[in-house]
Design a protein around this motif. Structure first.
Motif: not given
Length: 72
Positions: A3-4, A53
């Motif tokens: 996940e960003k 994301t």
């Protein structure tokens, strides 16, 4: 794919740790409490500001559009 938001928060924490280390090498006293607070605040801000994301594999099945009930 990570996940960003998690990646941004982890990188922010590492950056703060390195900056505090450099400040201490430069003989600038940084209390541990201040270093911990800076890490927490900047990690939270980076996680909040990073884009989400898109994960299409986690989406539920598509549902049919609802039609309004017929008038009596």
């Amino acid at each position: 794919m990570p996940e960003k938001k998690v990646t941004a928060a982890a990188i922010a924490g590492a950056v703060v740790t390195i900056v505090v280390w450099i400040l201490r090498l430069s003989h600038i006293a940084v209390p541990a409490e201040v270093a911990a607070a800076a890490t927490t605040l900047l990690s939270a801000a980076a996680g909040y500001l990073a884009p989400h994301t898109h994960r299409p594999d986690l989406e539920g099945p598509a549902t049919a559009p609802r039609t309004p009930p017929a008038a009596p």
